[in-house]
Design an enzyme around this catalytic site. Structure first.
Site, PDB file in Angstrom:
ATOM      1  CE1 TYR A   1       8.731  -5.940   1.988  1.00  0.00           C
ATOM      2  CE2 TYR A   1       7.782  -5.160  -0.282  1.00  0.00           C
ATOM      3  CZ  TYR A   1       8.682  -4.811   0.605  1.00  0.00           C
ATOM      4  OH  TYR A   1       8.681  -3.364   1.030  1.00  0.00           O
TER       5      TYR A   1
ATOM      6  CB  SER B   1       5.335  -1.463  -0.241  1.00  0.00           C
ATOM      7  OG  SER B   1       6.233  -1.227  -0.867  1.00  0.00           O
TER       8      SER B   1
END
Length: 283
Positions: A188, A175
């Site tokens: 995350y 990401s």
């Protein structure tokens, strides 16, 4: 507001469902197939919706049979199976938790039993739980995030490796948060950084066997995880802060996975492709 822009909305359960989204994500491939994955078999985690669904359908259009793994969104998984079959390819859907090592071993065995080979592994399953402070992140949340994102990759690759060989490809979903960070997504972001390191190290480990390992680092992509994570106001403005001024659609990032899975990327290993709406991350 553009009619294609995300409307303010929420869902109350992850990973979320595509039919409940307004507008629904655009996952269908934009162009005819050219046989770049003819005869290959791909295994895609988180394949029931979002990026995983778009990758599954695109791979099928390019000639691959596909197995998708999903947690519990059976209706979305059925829709993905139908879309893959609409491309005249076979699709196997398997439900379970990729954070469980025994389940990952079972998945690989069922894929090999069904298709008699395995060529491409896409590690894409994800969860995210925003918290205002690190003090709000419980041990249970921390473990679930790491187990879903990074433990699962270790488990699945270990199970798949005996069936991979020269020309095989492993593609991991990281990401933009691995490079930028996100103050609401500490755990995350940390796992996404770990995935970058995992990709680079595993690539070096497997390059001598002719197995290419790469990653894709999406920015704001319109998937069910977004309304299942954030409040209505945040969802309504999702993606507006990137240079292109909008969120990406799943079919806009799926092509990066196709490139890495195909022989077009025969000289690409240990790399991360950034599909993020124009954000420069210098990494």
């Amino acid at each position: 507001m553009s009619p294609d822009a995300p409307q303010p909305q929420t869902q109350h359960h992850q990973p979320g469902r595509e039919p409940a989204m307004t507008p629904e994500p655009d996952f269908m491939p934009r162009r005819p197939g050219s046989g770049r994955l003819d005869g290959k078999v791909a295994l895609i985690t988180g394949g029931d919706s979002g990026i995983g669904r778009a990758v599954a359908v695109l791979f099928a259009r390019e000639g691959a049979d596909v197995a998708i793994v999903y947690l519990e969104e059976g209706r979305d998984a059925e829709d993905t199976v139908e879309a893959v079959q609409g491309e005249s390819r076979r699709c196997l859907a398997l439900a379970g938790d990729v954070g469980d090592e025994a389940f990952c071993a079972e998945v690989v065995q069922r894929v090999v039993d069904e298709f008699r080979r395995l060529d491409v592994v896409v590690n894409n399953a994800a969860v995210q739980f925003p918290q205002e402070s690190i003090t709000d992140i419980t041990a249970a949340q921390l473990e679930r995030t790491f187990r879903t994102h990074i433990f699962a990759m270790f488990h699945l690759v270990k199970a798949a490796l005996p069936h991979l060989g020269e020309g095989s490809s492993i593609i991991n979903s990281t990401s933009v948060t691995a490079y930028q960070g996100n103050p609401l997504l500490l755990d995350y972001s940390s796992t996404k950084g770990a995935i970058v390191a995992f990709t680079r190290a595993l690539s070096q480990s497997l390059a001598g066997e002719g197995i290419r390992v790469n990653a894709v680092a999406p920015g704001p992509i319109w998937t069910p995880l977004i309304p299942a994570t954030f409040d209505e106001e945040s969802v309504g403005s999702f993606g507006e802060d990137v240079p292109l001024g909008r969120p990406g659609q799943p079919n806009e990032v799926a092509t990066a996975y196709l490139y890495l899975a195909s022989d077009d990327a025969s000289y690409v290993a240990g790399q991360v492709l950034h599909v993020n709406g124009g954000t420069v991350v210098n990494g």
